[in-house]
Design a protein around this motif. Structure first.
Motif, PDB file in Angstrom:
ATOM      1  N   PHE A  36       1.673  -3.338  -5.279  1.00  0.00           N
ATOM      2  CA  PHE A  36       2.331  -2.032  -5.319  1.00  0.00           C
ATOM      3  C   PHE A  36       1.393  -0.930  -4.809  1.00  0.00           C
ATOM      4  O   PHE A  36       1.793  -0.069  -4.013  1.00  0.00           O
ATOM      5  N   LEU A  37       0.139  -0.962  -5.247  1.00  0.00           N
ATOM      6  CA  LEU A  37      -0.827   0.053  -4.825  1.00  0.00           C
ATOM      7  C   LEU A  37      -1.258  -0.152  -3.375  1.00  0.00           C
ATOM      8  O   LEU A  37      -1.352   0.806  -2.593  1.00  0.00           O
ATOM      9  N   GLN A  38      -1.485  -1.390  -2.990  1.00  0.00           N
ATOM     10  CA  GLN A  38      -1.935  -1.665  -1.627  1.00  0.00           C
ATOM     11  C   GLN A  38      -0.865  -1.324  -0.596  1.00  0.00           C
ATOM     12  O   GLN A  38      -1.181  -0.913   0.530  1.00  0.00           O
ATOM     13  N   GLN A  39       0.398  -1.474  -0.959  1.00  0.00           N
ATOM     14  CA  GLN A  39       1.485  -1.087  -0.054  1.00  0.00           C
ATOM     15  C   GLN A  39       1.473   0.413   0.229  1.00  0.00           C
ATOM     16  O   GLN A  39       2.054   0.869   1.208  1.00  0.00           O
ATOM     17  N   ARG A  40       0.824   1.164  -0.631  1.00  0.00           N
ATOM     18  CA  ARG A  40       0.696   2.610  -0.465  1.00  0.00           C
ATOM     19  C   ARG A  40      -0.680   2.981   0.083  1.00  0.00           C
ATOM     20  O   ARG A  40      -1.122   4.120  -0.050  1.00  0.00           O
ATOM     21  N   ASN A  41      -1.342   1.982   0.687  1.00  0.00           N
ATOM     22  CA  ASN A  41      -2.649   2.168   1.348  1.00  0.00           C
ATOM     23  C   ASN A  41      -3.741   2.655   0.387  1.00  0.00           C
ATOM     24  O   ASN A  41      -4.601   3.463   0.753  1.00  0.00           O
ATOM     25  N   LEU A  48     -10.793 -10.437 -12.942  1.00  0.00           N
ATOM     26  CA  LEU A  48      -9.862 -11.236 -13.747  1.00  0.00           C
ATOM     27  C   LEU A  48      -8.459 -10.651 -13.580  1.00  0.00           C
ATOM     28  O   LEU A  48      -7.987 -10.529 -12.457  1.00  0.00           O
ATOM     29  N   ASN A  49      -7.805 -10.262 -14.655  1.00  0.00           N
ATOM     30  CA  ASN A  49      -6.443  -9.729 -14.546  1.00  0.00           C
ATOM     31  C   ASN A  49      -6.387  -8.215 -14.704  1.00  0.00           C
ATOM     32  O   ASN A  49      -5.345  -7.650 -15.065  1.00  0.00           O
ATOM     33  N   ASN A  50      -7.505  -7.559 -14.440  1.00  0.00           N
ATOM     34  CA  ASN A  50      -7.589  -6.101 -14.511  1.00  0.00           C
ATOM     35  C   ASN A  50      -7.650  -5.531 -13.096  1.00  0.00           C
ATOM     36  O   ASN A  50      -8.409  -6.020 -12.264  1.00  0.00           O
ATOM     37  N   VAL A  51      -6.852  -4.501 -12.854  1.00  0.00           N
ATOM     38  CA  VAL A  51      -6.777  -3.869 -11.540  1.00  0.00           C
ATOM     39  C   VAL A  51      -7.056  -2.380 -11.697  1.00  0.00           C
ATOM     40  O   VAL A  51      -6.499  -1.732 -12.584  1.00  0.00           O
ATOM     41  N   TRP A  52      -7.918  -1.838 -10.811  1.00  0.00           N
ATOM     42  CA  TRP A  52      -8.180  -0.400 -10.900  1.00  0.00           C
ATOM     43  C   TRP A  52      -8.325   0.202  -9.509  1.00  0.00           C
ATOM     44  O   TRP A  52      -8.488  -0.504  -8.514  1.00  0.00           O
ATOM     45  N   ALA A  53      -8.253   1.534  -9.466  1.00  0.00           N
ATOM     46  CA  ALA A  53      -8.338   2.261  -8.200  1.00  0.00           C
ATOM     47  C   ALA A  53      -8.817   3.688  -8.479  1.00  0.00           C
ATOM     48  O   ALA A  53      -8.779   4.154  -9.622  1.00  0.00           O
ATOM     49  N   TYR A  54      -9.249   4.364  -7.403  1.00  0.00           N
ATOM     50  CA  TYR A  54      -9.735   5.739  -7.504  1.00  0.00           C
ATOM     51  C   TYR A  54      -8.963   6.632  -6.541  1.00  0.00           C
ATOM     52  O   TYR A  54      -8.413   6.154  -5.534  1.00  0.00           O
ATOM     53  N   ASN A  55      -8.962   7.932  -6.827  1.00  0.00           N
ATOM     54  CA  ASN A  55      -8.302   8.881  -5.940  1.00  0.00           C
ATOM     55  C   ASN A  55      -8.971   8.891  -4.560  1.00  0.00           C
ATOM     56  O   ASN A  55     -10.144   8.542  -4.409  1.00  0.00           O
ATOM     57  N   LYS A  56      -8.208   9.311  -3.569  1.00  0.00           N
ATOM     58  CA  LYS A  56      -8.634   9.222  -2.169  1.00  0.00           C
ATOM     59  C   LYS A  56      -9.918  10.004  -1.907  1.00  0.00           C
ATOM     60  O   LYS A  56     -10.802   9.540  -1.174  1.00  0.00           O
ATOM     61  N   TYR A  57     -10.028  11.176  -2.496  1.00  0.00           N
ATOM     62  CA  TYR A  57     -11.185  12.032  -2.222  1.00  0.00           C
ATOM     63  C   TYR A  57     -12.188  11.977  -3.370  1.00  0.00           C
ATOM     64  O   TYR A  57     -12.654  13.005  -3.860  1.00  0.00           O
ATOM     65  N   PHE A  58     -12.502  10.785  -3.793  1.00  0.00           N
ATOM     66  CA  PHE A  58     -13.470  10.586  -4.869  1.00  0.00           C
ATOM     67  C   PHE A  58     -14.810  11.215  -4.469  1.00  0.00           C
ATOM     68  O   PHE A  58     -15.302  11.017  -3.357  1.00  0.00           O
ATOM     69  N   ASP A  59     -15.379  11.986  -5.392  1.00  0.00           N
ATOM     70  CA  ASP A  59     -16.624  12.704  -5.130  1.00  0.00           C
ATOM     71  C   ASP A  59     -17.601  12.387  -6.261  1.00  0.00           C
ATOM     72  O   ASP A  59     -17.358  12.746  -7.417  1.00  0.00           O
ATOM     73  N   THR A 112       1.613   9.136 -11.999  1.00  0.00           N
ATOM     74  CA  THR A 112       0.762  10.320 -12.108  1.00  0.00           C
ATOM     75  C   THR A 112      -0.448  10.202 -11.194  1.00  0.00           C
ATOM     76  O   THR A 112      -0.836  11.159 -10.513  1.00  0.00           O
ATOM     77  N   PHE A 113      -1.037   9.018 -11.171  1.00  0.00           N
ATOM     78  CA  PHE A 113      -2.158   8.747 -10.266  1.00  0.00           C
ATOM     79  C   PHE A 113      -1.730   8.952  -8.813  1.00  0.00           C
ATOM     80  O   PHE A 113      -2.443   9.585  -8.020  1.00  0.00           O
ATOM     81  N   LEU A 114      -0.563   8.442  -8.448  1.00  0.00           N
ATOM     82  CA  LEU A 114      -0.069   8.586  -7.078  1.00  0.00           C
ATOM     83  C   LEU A 114       0.172  10.056  -6.728  1.00  0.00           C
ATOM     84  O   LEU A 114      -0.071  10.487  -5.594  1.00  0.00           O
ATOM     85  N   TYR A 115       0.656  10.824  -7.696  1.00  0.00           N
ATOM     86  CA  TYR A 115       0.925  12.245  -7.463  1.00  0.00           C
ATOM     87  C   TYR A 115      -0.346  12.979  -7.064  1.00  0.00           C
ATOM     88  O   TYR A 115      -0.345  13.827  -6.171  1.00  0.00           O
ATOM     89  N   TYR A 116      -1.444  12.649  -7.739  1.00  0.00           N
ATOM     90  CA  TYR A 116      -2.705  13.336  -7.487  1.00  0.00           C
ATOM     91  C   TYR A 116      -3.607  12.604  -6.483  1.00  0.00           C
ATOM     92  O   TYR A 116      -4.653  13.139  -6.096  1.00  0.00           O
ATOM     93  N   TYR A 117      -3.211  11.407  -6.073  1.00  0.00           N
ATOM     94  CA  TYR A 117      -4.105  10.523  -5.314  1.00  0.00           C
ATOM     95  C   TYR A 117      -4.739  11.186  -4.101  1.00  0.00           C
ATOM     96  O   TYR A 117      -5.951  11.100  -3.892  1.00  0.00           O
ATOM     97  N   ASP A 118      -3.948  11.848  -3.258  1.00  0.00           N
ATOM     98  CA  ASP A 118      -4.497  12.385  -2.005  1.00  0.00           C
ATOM     99  C   ASP A 118      -4.640  13.905  -2.031  1.00  0.00           C
ATOM    100  O   ASP A 118      -4.743  14.547  -0.985  1.00  0.00           O
ATOM    101  N   GLN A 119      -4.663  14.468  -3.241  1.00  0.00           N
ATOM    102  CA  GLN A 119      -4.893  15.908  -3.341  1.00  0.00           C
ATOM    103  C   GLN A 119      -6.387  16.201  -3.276  1.00  0.00           C
ATOM    104  O   GLN A 119      -7.198  15.499  -3.886  1.00  0.00           O
ATOM    105  N   GLN A 120      -6.717  17.245  -2.551  1.00  0.00           N
ATOM    106  CA  GLN A 120      -8.117  17.639  -2.416  1.00  0.00           C
ATOM    107  C   GLN A 120      -8.458  18.751  -3.401  1.00  0.00           C
ATOM    108  O   GLN A 120      -7.580  19.349  -4.024  1.00  0.00           O
ATOM    109  N   GLU A 121      -9.762  18.970  -3.549  1.00  0.00           N
ATOM    110  CA  GLU A 121     -10.275  20.062  -4.389  1.00  0.00           C
ATOM    111  C   GLU A 121      -9.898  19.910  -5.862  1.00  0.00           C
ATOM    112  O   GLU A 121      -9.697  20.900  -6.566  1.00  0.00           O
TER     113      GLU A 121
END
Length: 355
Positions: A36-41, A48-59, A112-121
């Motif tokens: 689901f997440l990878q389809q959204r780039n 193991l069975n844990n999946v995680w990700a970070y926002n696009k503009y991780f600083d 919620t993560f997707l909403y903020y994923y590619d927001q900057q600042e």
């Protein structure tokens, strides 16, 4: 955008409900979340069975907040009248195993993560962690990946709370206690009865009052729940074992409670674990204040969750009702998911966007 997030979340949840994901058997739901997440780039990480990700503009110079919920379920209880894996929607209710605990929370946090994923600042980085083994407090869930997630400032843990704010959660100590005497024949003045020795300590567990009282929970609670001793009627027992359930408040650490208990009883006390710690977040924390401003109430949760594994401030909040967790014919209202997404997003806005 929010309407599309709500639609996608509902579709994802229906897909997850259709996949068996008992604790330790969550590989296929982990696959589905990853896909689901990878389809959204979005780049994903997995252990193991844990999946995680970070926002696009991780600083790296910014602090990071954690969004966490779990995708494992308990086994369906015998009272089910529906197929627990049929994600049917009737009268605004989405039925299915894990729909309420914690599927609605999980997909709402993903949205919620997707909403903020590619927001900057943003003021904070965002780490989304969808984890395993929560239902059994297992070692291969959130605890397993915490070292991989990086330094975290605070967390939202998704559990069904009707979107009210659990600003504290009791910890849990399960103690296996053994009183030791000496065997002898019951007809003669022989032996040292371990039951009598245990009774003294059991009475202490029943009556002792810890001096510090939590503002949220009140006093710490201890309950003796299991007792075993003896092999036959004419033998004085040499050992008596009993189990104590200790619900620790935010007034003490688990280690402090264990030390006080061992100082006051004669039996051998062995904790099954000291991992499930009491947790809390200051009511004045900006996230909590944001939730209060949105009309949400605060409370202390008597039940444990993955929040107990965190050593950072955290709030437990999510759509759904904990009273429906593990019930037969479990369900979550479709409107609860929509509300959960909207409230998560609005609650975070003044914290991570400064407005």
């Amino acid at each position: 955008m929010i309407e599309q997030l709500q639609k996608d979340s509902l579709e994802l949840l229906r897909k997850l409900i259709g996949i068996q994901s008992f604790s330790k058997e969550e590989d296929k739901t982990a696959d589905a979340i990853e896909q689901f997440l990878q389809q959204r780039n979005i780049k994903t990480y997995r252990k193991l069975n844990n999946v995680w990700a970070y926002n696009k503009y991780f600083d790296k110079s910014k602090p990071t907040l954690l969004l966490n919920s779990h995708h494992d379920t308990v086994k369906p209880n015998s009272g089910y009248t529906r197929d627990p894996y049929d994600a049917a929607i009737e009268d605004d209710k989405l039925y299915g195993l894990g729909s309420n605990d914690a599927g609605g929370c999980l997909v709402s946090l993903i949205a919620t993560f997707l909403y903020y994923y590619d927001q900057q600042e943003l003021s904070y980085n965002i780490c989304l962690a969808t984890t395993a083994e929560e239902e059994i407090s297992g070692n291969n869930g959130l605890e397993c990946v915490l070292p991989d997630l990086g330094e975290l400032e605070f967390a939202i843990v998704g559990e069904p709370t009707q979107m009210n704010l659990a600003i504290a959660e009791r910890g849990l100590l399960v103690l296996d206690c053994t009183s030791t005497g000496k065997a002898g024949h019951a007809a003669r003045e022989e032996g040292d009865n371990a039951i009598y020795k245990a009774l003294k300590d059991i009475e202490w567990f029943r009556n002792y009052r810890f001096s510090k009282v939590s503002e949220v929970f009140g006093p710490l609670k201890m309950s003796v729940t299991i007792i075993n001793a003896g092999s036959q009627h004419n033998v004085v027992p040499a050992t008596c074992t009993f189990t104590v359930d200790v619900r620790v408040t935010d007034a003490y650490t688990n280690e402090e409670v264990l030390k006080i208990i061992r100082t006051n009883v004669d039996c051998d006390v062995k904790p099954r674990s000291i991992r499930l710690k009491p947790s809390s977040i200051d009511k004045e924390h900006p996230l909590v204040q944001s939730g209060i401003a949105l009309g949400r109430t605060t409370y202390g949760s008597p039940t444990t969750s993955d929040q107990a594994l965190l050593s950072i401030p955290s709030v437990k909040v999510g759509p759904g009702d904990s009273a429906r967790s593990h019930m037969a014919d479990e369900y979550v209202f479709v409107d609860e998911i929509a509300e959960g997404i909207a409230l998560y997003i609005e609650m975070l806005k003044p914290v991570i966007k400064g407005k």
